[in-house]
Design a protein around this motif. Structure first.
Motif, PDB file in Angstrom:
ATOM      1  N   VAL A 182      -3.262   6.818  -6.753  1.00 58.20           N
ATOM      2  CA  VAL A 182      -2.277   6.614  -7.826  1.00 58.20           C
ATOM      3  C   VAL A 182      -3.065   6.246  -9.078  1.00 58.20           C
ATOM      4  O   VAL A 182      -4.020   5.477  -9.004  1.00 58.20           O
ATOM      5  CB  VAL A 182      -1.319   5.448  -7.482  1.00 58.20           C
ATOM      6  N   SER A 183      -2.669   6.797 -10.224  1.00 56.60           N
ATOM      7  CA  SER A 183      -3.406   6.443 -11.442  1.00 56.60           C
ATOM      8  C   SER A 183      -2.485   5.786 -12.462  1.00 56.60           C
ATOM      9  O   SER A 183      -1.332   6.177 -12.621  1.00 56.60           O
ATOM     10  CB  SER A 183      -4.033   7.695 -12.068  1.00 56.60           C
ATOM     11  N   THR A 184      -3.051   4.773 -13.117  1.00 57.10           N
ATOM     12  CA  THR A 184      -2.357   4.165 -14.250  1.00 57.10           C
ATOM     13  C   THR A 184      -3.402   3.949 -15.338  1.00 57.10           C
ATOM     14  O   THR A 184      -4.599   3.915 -15.060  1.00 57.10           O
ATOM     15  CB  THR A 184      -1.625   2.866 -13.846  1.00 57.10           C
ATOM     16  N   ALA A 185      -2.927   3.830 -16.584  1.00 54.75           N
ATOM     17  CA  ALA A 185      -3.922   3.785 -17.660  1.00 54.75           C
ATOM     18  C   ALA A 185      -3.593   2.790 -18.774  1.00 54.75           C
ATOM     19  O   ALA A 185      -4.457   2.496 -19.590  1.00 54.75           O
ATOM     20  CB  ALA A 185      -4.104   5.181 -18.261  1.00 54.75           C
ATOM     21  N   ASP A 186      -2.356   2.289 -18.796  1.00 51.91           N
ATOM     22  CA  ASP A 186      -1.990   1.419 -19.913  1.00 51.91           C
ATOM     23  C   ASP A 186      -0.786   0.555 -19.524  1.00 51.91           C
ATOM     24  O   ASP A 186       0.316   1.082 -19.342  1.00 51.91           O
ATOM     25  CB  ASP A 186      -1.646   2.310 -21.117  1.00 51.91           C
TER      26      ASP A 186
ATOM     27  N   LEU B 292       2.395   1.111 -21.784  1.00 51.30           N
ATOM     28  CA  LEU B 292       3.128   2.381 -21.643  1.00 51.30           C
ATOM     29  C   LEU B 292       3.624   2.594 -20.212  1.00 51.30           C
ATOM     30  O   LEU B 292       4.647   3.238 -20.001  1.00 51.30           O
ATOM     31  CB  LEU B 292       2.224   3.563 -22.031  1.00 51.30           C
ATOM     32  N   GLU B 293       2.883   2.091 -19.252  1.00 44.92           N
ATOM     33  CA  GLU B 293       3.249   2.264 -17.846  1.00 44.92           C
ATOM     34  C   GLU B 293       3.392   0.865 -17.238  1.00 44.92           C
ATOM     35  O   GLU B 293       2.423   0.303 -16.731  1.00 44.92           O
ATOM     36  CB  GLU B 293       2.165   3.073 -17.121  1.00 44.92           C
ATOM     37  N   PRO B 294       4.605   0.278 -17.312  1.00 43.54           N
ATOM     38  CA  PRO B 294       4.773  -1.128 -16.935  1.00 43.54           C
ATOM     39  C   PRO B 294       4.296  -1.427 -15.508  1.00 43.54           C
ATOM     40  O   PRO B 294       4.589  -0.665 -14.587  1.00 43.54           O
ATOM     41  CB  PRO B 294       6.289  -1.339 -17.036  1.00 43.54           C
TER      42      PRO B 294
ATOM     43  N   PHE C 273     -10.413  10.993 -18.686  1.00 44.44           N
ATOM     44  CA  PHE C 273      -9.004  10.690 -18.398  1.00 44.44           C
ATOM     45  C   PHE C 273      -8.702  10.700 -16.895  1.00 44.44           C
ATOM     46  O   PHE C 273      -9.465  10.194 -16.107  1.00 44.44           O
ATOM     47  CB  PHE C 273      -8.098  11.651 -19.185  1.00 44.44           C
ATOM     48  N   LYS C 274      -7.538  11.316 -16.554  1.00 45.83           N
ATOM     49  CA  LYS C 274      -7.111  11.252 -15.147  1.00 45.83           C
ATOM     50  C   LYS C 274      -8.118  11.935 -14.214  1.00 45.83           C
ATOM     51  O   LYS C 274      -8.370  11.449 -13.107  1.00 45.83           O
ATOM     52  CB  LYS C 274      -5.739  11.918 -15.005  1.00 45.83           C
ATOM     53  N   ALA C 275      -8.702  13.055 -14.672  1.00 40.02           N
ATOM     54  CA  ALA C 275      -9.645  13.780 -13.816  1.00 40.02           C
ATOM     55  C   ALA C 275     -10.836  12.880 -13.463  1.00 40.02           C
ATOM     56  O   ALA C 275     -11.296  12.852 -12.310  1.00 40.02           O
ATOM     57  CB  ALA C 275     -10.109  15.050 -14.519  1.00 40.02           C
ATOM     58  N   GLY C 276     -11.308  12.107 -14.463  1.00 37.68           N
ATOM     59  CA  GLY C 276     -12.422  11.197 -14.210  1.00 37.68           C
ATOM     60  C   GLY C 276     -12.018  10.123 -13.213  1.00 37.68           C
ATOM     61  O   GLY C 276     -12.796   9.753 -12.316  1.00 37.68           O
ATOM     62  N   ALA C 277     -10.790   9.636 -13.361  1.00 39.15           N
ATOM     63  CA  ALA C 277     -10.310   8.596 -12.443  1.00 39.15           C
ATOM     64  C   ALA C 277     -10.240   9.142 -11.008  1.00 39.15           C
ATOM     65  O   ALA C 277     -10.625   8.459 -10.055  1.00 39.15           O
ATOM     66  CB  ALA C 277      -8.935   8.102 -12.894  1.00 39.15           C
ATOM     67  N   MET C 278      -9.774  10.381 -10.873  1.00 41.10           N
ATOM     68  CA  MET C 278      -9.667  10.973  -9.528  1.00 41.10           C
ATOM     69  C   MET C 278     -11.056  11.162  -8.905  1.00 41.10           C
ATOM     70  O   MET C 278     -11.257  10.921  -7.720  1.00 41.10           O
ATOM     71  CB  MET C 278      -8.942  12.328  -9.591  1.00 41.10           C
TER      72      MET C 278
ATOM     73  N   LEU D 162      -0.648  10.974  -6.926  1.00 42.99           N
ATOM     74  CA  LEU D 162       0.560  10.746  -7.732  1.00 42.99           C
ATOM     75  C   LEU D 162       0.219  10.017  -9.022  1.00 42.99           C
ATOM     76  O   LEU D 162      -0.733   9.240  -9.061  1.00 42.99           O
ATOM     77  CB  LEU D 162       1.572   9.863  -6.975  1.00 42.99           C
ATOM     78  N   ASP D 163       1.017  10.254 -10.058  1.00 46.67           N
ATOM     79  CA  ASP D 163       0.940   9.402 -11.244  1.00 46.67           C
ATOM     80  C   ASP D 163       1.733   8.132 -10.928  1.00 46.67           C
ATOM     81  O   ASP D 163       2.631   8.161 -10.083  1.00 46.67           O
ATOM     82  CB  ASP D 163       1.596  10.088 -12.448  1.00 46.67           C
ATOM     83  N   CYS D 164       1.457   7.060 -11.682  1.00 49.04           N
ATOM     84  CA  CYS D 164       2.128   5.801 -11.341  1.00 49.04           C
ATOM     85  C   CYS D 164       3.623   5.839 -11.656  1.00 49.04           C
ATOM     86  O   CYS D 164       4.373   4.995 -11.194  1.00 49.04           O
ATOM     87  CB  CYS D 164       1.462   4.635 -12.049  1.00 49.04           C
TER      88      CYS D 164
HETATM   89  O1  UPG Z   1      -7.406   8.014 -19.269  1.00 45.95           O
HETATM   90  C1  UPG Z   1      -6.453   8.233 -18.514  1.00 45.95           C
HETATM   91  C2  UPG Z   1      -5.250   8.837 -18.957  1.00 45.95           C
HETATM   92  C3  UPG Z   1      -4.230   9.039 -18.062  1.00 45.95           C
HETATM   93  N1  UPG Z   1      -4.370   8.652 -16.762  1.00 45.95           N
HETATM   94  C4  UPG Z   1      -3.250   8.841 -15.802  1.00 45.95           C
HETATM   95  O2  UPG Z   1      -2.948  10.207 -15.695  1.00 45.95           O
HETATM   96  C5  UPG Z   1      -1.579  10.381 -15.382  1.00 45.95           C
HETATM   97  C6  UPG Z   1      -0.951  11.419 -16.287  1.00 45.95           C
HETATM   98  O3  UPG Z   1      -1.074  11.065 -17.636  1.00 45.95           O
HETATM   99  P1  UPG Z   1       0.152  11.089 -18.660  1.00 45.95           P
HETATM  100  O4  UPG Z   1      -0.378  10.822 -20.000  1.00 45.95           O
HETATM  101  O5  UPG Z   1       1.230  10.211 -18.127  1.00 45.95           O
HETATM  102  O6  UPG Z   1       0.585  12.617 -18.593  1.00 45.95           O
HETATM  103  P2  UPG Z   1       2.009  13.236 -18.257  1.00 45.95           P
HETATM  104  O7  UPG Z   1       2.251  14.338 -19.221  1.00 45.95           O
HETATM  105  O8  UPG Z   1       3.072  12.226 -18.086  1.00 45.95           O
HETATM  106  O9  UPG Z   1       1.708  13.851 -16.818  1.00 45.95           O
HETATM  107  C7  UPG Z   1       1.641  15.229 -16.529  1.00 45.95           C
HETATM  108  O10 UPG Z   1       0.520  15.855 -17.128  1.00 45.95           O
HETATM  109  C8  UPG Z   1      -0.738  15.331 -16.673  1.00 45.95           C
HETATM  110  C9  UPG Z   1      -1.851  16.040 -17.423  1.00 45.95           C
HETATM  111  O11 UPG Z   1      -1.718  17.422 -17.279  1.00 45.95           O
HETATM  112  C10 UPG Z   1      -0.889  15.513 -15.157  1.00 45.95           C
HETATM  113  O12 UPG Z   1      -2.124  14.980 -14.750  1.00 45.95           O
HETATM  114  C11 UPG Z   1       0.247  14.775 -14.491  1.00 45.95           C
HETATM  115  O13 UPG Z   1       0.155  14.885 -13.081  1.00 45.95           O
HETATM  116  C12 UPG Z   1       1.562  15.338 -14.994  1.00 45.95           C
HETATM  117  O14 UPG Z   1       2.644  14.632 -14.409  1.00 45.95           O
HETATM  118  C13 UPG Z   1      -0.920   8.990 -15.503  1.00 45.95           C
HETATM  119  O15 UPG Z   1      -0.723   8.459 -14.208  1.00 45.95           O
HETATM  120  C14 UPG Z   1      -1.952   8.191 -16.256  1.00 45.95           C
HETATM  121  O16 UPG Z   1      -1.921   6.842 -15.881  1.00 45.95           O
HETATM  122  C15 UPG Z   1      -5.539   8.067 -16.318  1.00 45.95           C
HETATM  123  O17 UPG Z   1      -5.676   7.710 -15.150  1.00 45.95           O
HETATM  124  N2  UPG Z   1      -6.552   7.877 -17.206  1.00 45.95           N
END
Ligand code: UPG
Ligand code: MN
Length: 346
Positions: free
Chosen positions: A103-107, A110-112, A282-287, A306-308
């Motif tokens: 599960v990823s969260t980033a802020d 924005l994401e309580p 961003f998310k890719a780096g976290a994964m 999953l996203d958070c």
């Molecule tokens: O530096 C970062 C930025 C974002 N995230 C996480 O990435 C996810 C998606 O980011 P968000 O900005 O919320 O993008 P969304 O547009 O809401 O999400 C859609 O678009 C993203 C980017 O294409 C996909 O990764 C998601 O699965 C998809 O639901 C969230 O859980 C974030 O917490 C991180 O882990 N690190």
């Protein structure tokens, strides 16, 4: 298993409403052909701006048509898929694979953190052997508020998981459940009593997390509750900090149990190292960071991502996905399963 004995774990059937799609696709194809004929019949023979405009419009239309045709490849043979979880269970219940959930969260603004905790609880409560389940939360915001919310969730899971199990709760994100089930769900006295107790504990957790969010920091008297909070004492900032990896529930050895004595899934928090001047992707780096970390801890052969803000609304989702991966014939060709998404109305 002999060749003829093969009984699939899932099947694909043509999706409904195909007539509507074909009506749309054929009428669109006819219209597009008529446009082409119209363009050819009205080619401007005189040189000048009118001809250039004709060329421009025709090119743009051609690109739109090409794009439309490409998008139809994914649509013209739409199928619905059905899984047979009873067969999966009969064949593989004792040999189910370990599953790592990322599960990823980033802020935290924005994401309580309360939402993050809800999502995590919906995943921990999957109908799946807990000793084979590990939930990893990546926090790119590196926030002790998120860590504290996860700590509260780890405590609440000890009552929430048995409650979901005993009463076969469908919505296992507590906030979604208590929003949907506002009144006592039945006059069964044992359920009524437990429902009230679990709801009270949830409200306490909610109040605790809401309070620290209002305060903007974890107050000193709560910092004592988990040694992991000490990580934030040495001047950690969001974009410049060491790796923080904390095991909130150590599922290994079935030592950590819920109030009924059943093992709990593993629960971990990770804020990967960040330094200024480096791209963190961003998310890719976290994964990527979670793959590296989980491979040294639980090393599950299946990863669920999953996203958070995407709680799970179906406790059977892991088993659904496994029906695709573990099908004896077709599973070898499947690397990726996408669950459908639903959006809650505000
Ligand atoms: O530096 C970062 C930025 C974002 N995230 C996480 O990435 C996810 C998606 O980011 P968000 O900005 O919320 O993008 P969304 O547009 O809401 O999400 C859609 O678009 C993203 C980017 O294409 C996909 O990764 C998601 O699965 C998809 O639901 C969230 O859980 C974030 O917490 C991180 O882990 N690190
Ligand atoms: Mn999002």
């Amino acid at each position: 298993m002999k060749k003829d004995d093969y009984i699939p774990l899932f099947e694909s059937k043509a999706a409904g409403w195909r007539g509507v799609y074909w009506f749309y696709a054929i009428s669109m194809a006819v219209s597009v052909s008529l446009i082409c004929i119209h363009r050819v019949m009205h080619f401007p023979h005189q040189k000048g701006l009118a001809r250039w405009a004709w060329i421009g419009i025709s090119m743009a239309e051609l690109w739109f048509v090409t794009y439309w045709i490409i998008t139809q490849f994914a649509r013209y043979r739409a199928v619905s898929r059905y899984t047979f979880k009873d067969r999966l269970s009969r064949r593989y219940e004792d040999g189910l694979p370990c599953v790592d959930i990322f599960v990823s969260t980033a802020d935290p603004q924005l994401e309580p953190p309360l939402m993050v905790a809800d999502t995590v609880l919906s995943l921990m409560a999957y109908d799946y052997p807990p000793e084979k389940l590990s939930v990893y939360l990546s926090d790119d915001g590196c926030s002790d508020l998120v860590f504290y919310a996860l700590y509260e969730a780890s405590k609440f899971s000890r009552v929430w998981l048995p409650f979901c199990r005993s009463f076969n709760v469908e919505l296992r994100a507590p906030n979604a459940y208590f929003s949907a089930v506002k009144e006592l769900p039945s006059d069964d006295p044992s359920l009524a009593k437990e429902w009230r107790e679990v709801k009270k504990l949830y409200n306490e957790m909610e109040a605790q997390i809401t309070d620290i969010m209002k305060l903007g920091r974890v107050p000193d008297h709560l910092r004592k509750h988990h040694k992991g909070l000490r990580e934030w004492e040495s001047g950690v900032s969001r974009s410049n900090h060491h790796t923080i990896l904390q095991v909130l529930i150590d599922g290994r050895g079935n030592k950590e149990v819920d109030i009924e004595g059943k093992p709990l899934p593993m629960l971990l928090y990770l804020a990967r190292e960040k330094r200024p001047g480096y791209a963190h992707n961003f998310k890719a780096g976290a994964m990527n960071a979670l793959i590296r970390v989980s491979s040294r801890i639980s090393n599950g052969s299946i990863i669920l991502n999953l996203d958070c803000d995407h709680y799970s609304n179906n406790p059977q989702s892991v088993r659904d996905a496994l029906c695709f991966f573990m099908d004896e014939k077709q599973g070898h060709n499947i690397a990726y399963v996408q669950h459908p998404q639903k959006f809650d109305k505000e």
